[in-house]
Structures are given as C-alpha cells and as structure tokens.
Design a protein around this motif. Sequence first.
Motif, PDB file in Angstrom:
ATOM      1  N   GLN A 158      10.663 -21.782 -29.127  1.00 34.90           N
ATOM      2  CA  GLN A 158      11.293 -21.861 -28.019  1.00 34.90           C
ATOM      3  C   GLN A 158      12.495 -22.724 -28.071  1.00 34.90           C
ATOM      4  O   GLN A 158      13.508 -22.531 -27.413  1.00 34.90           O
ATOM      5  CB  GLN A 158      10.519 -22.150 -26.614  1.00 34.90           C
ATOM      6  CG  GLN A 158       9.676 -20.999 -26.183  1.00 34.90           C
ATOM      7  CD  GLN A 158       8.520 -21.647 -25.325  1.00 34.90           C
ATOM      8  OE1 GLN A 158       7.869 -22.642 -25.507  1.00 34.90           O
ATOM      9  NE2 GLN A 158       8.255 -20.866 -24.303  1.00 34.90           N
ATOM     10  N   GLN A 167      15.321 -21.283 -29.801  1.00 34.30           N
ATOM     11  CA  GLN A 167      16.049 -20.261 -28.922  1.00 34.30           C
ATOM     12  C   GLN A 167      17.042 -20.926 -28.015  1.00 34.30           C
ATOM     13  O   GLN A 167      18.112 -20.481 -27.680  1.00 34.30           O
ATOM     14  CB  GLN A 167      15.001 -19.318 -27.855  1.00 34.30           C
ATOM     15  CG  GLN A 167      14.332 -18.293 -29.027  1.00 34.30           C
ATOM     16  CD  GLN A 167      13.318 -17.712 -28.306  1.00 34.30           C
ATOM     17  OE1 GLN A 167      12.525 -18.110 -27.270  1.00 34.30           O
ATOM     18  NE2 GLN A 167      12.729 -16.578 -28.797  1.00 34.30           N
ATOM     19  N   ARG A 215      20.937 -20.649 -27.570  1.00 40.42           N
ATOM     20  CA  ARG A 215      21.838 -20.425 -26.440  1.00 40.42           C
ATOM     21  C   ARG A 215      22.675 -21.678 -25.922  1.00 40.42           C
ATOM     22  O   ARG A 215      23.776 -21.330 -25.547  1.00 40.42           O
ATOM     23  CB  ARG A 215      20.603 -20.332 -25.024  1.00 40.42           C
ATOM     24  CG  ARG A 215      19.811 -19.295 -25.273  1.00 40.42           C
ATOM     25  CD  ARG A 215      18.853 -19.038 -24.326  1.00 40.42           C
ATOM     26  NE  ARG A 215      18.009 -18.009 -24.397  1.00 40.42           N
ATOM     27  CZ  ARG A 215      16.639 -18.115 -23.584  1.00 40.42           C
ATOM     28  NH1 ARG A 215      16.417 -18.792 -22.701  1.00 40.42           N
ATOM     29  NH2 ARG A 215      15.752 -16.965 -23.792  1.00 40.42           N
ATOM     30  N   ALA A 272      19.822 -15.336 -22.354  1.00 41.12           N
ATOM     31  CA  ALA A 272      19.618 -15.291 -23.658  1.00 41.12           C
ATOM     32  C   ALA A 272      20.572 -14.312 -24.573  1.00 41.12           C
ATOM     33  O   ALA A 272      21.380 -13.624 -24.014  1.00 41.12           O
ATOM     34  CB  ALA A 272      18.437 -14.532 -24.025  1.00 41.12           C
TER      35      ALA A 272
END
Length: 109
Positions: A83, A86, A90, A109
């Motif tokens: 996470q 990610q 982003r 995303a």
Amino acid sequence: MSHHESSPHRCQAATTRGTRCRNTGTHWVALDRDTESLLCPEHQRHACEGRLRVVESQPRQDEPDCEDARLGMAWWNGLTCQQRRQWLERAESARPMDAWRAFQQGVPA
C-alpha cells in the motif's frame, strides 16, 4: 511567490563529475528536516537510497501542522509495504508526506 513557483526546472543534484545535472527536475524531495531540492527521477531514486549530492537546495516551506503530521504518520504506519508503494506511485513522489496529501485529496489509482 514561493521558491517552488520561481525556481528553474533543472535538477539540483550534482553529477558524478561534480557538475549540475542537466535533466529536468520533476519533484521537490526533502533532503532532511530543513531543506529540499528539485530532482529528476534518477536523482530521486538516489535520494531514496541515501546516495545523493546536491548543488543547490532551499529551506523547506511545506511543513504540515502538528496534528496533520500526527494523522499522516498514523495513516502511513498502518499501511502495508504494498500500500505504501502504491500511494507513493500515486503521489509520484518518494516522500510519505506527499502520499498522505494524495490520500487526503483522493488521488485516483
């Protein structure tokens, strides 16, 4: 006008020859608690790896307030490694603070 708006767009990192990088800086990266530099993607990776020299840096001007920082740290510490990766992608940054801001702004995303 903040230094982010008025600064040249050239990367502020030093090359292995000691000259200033000729690439375009794409993100401001915190070098420590007090300073940051505009870096190209390659030098952003070097900063994450702790092997970066800069030619120029500025005082950081985007310190969050204490409550926001506390909430951001709690959010970051509750994420898994996947996470975190990610959210950094982003935010297009290596800084958890930028990932926190992307989360707050609902960056897709």
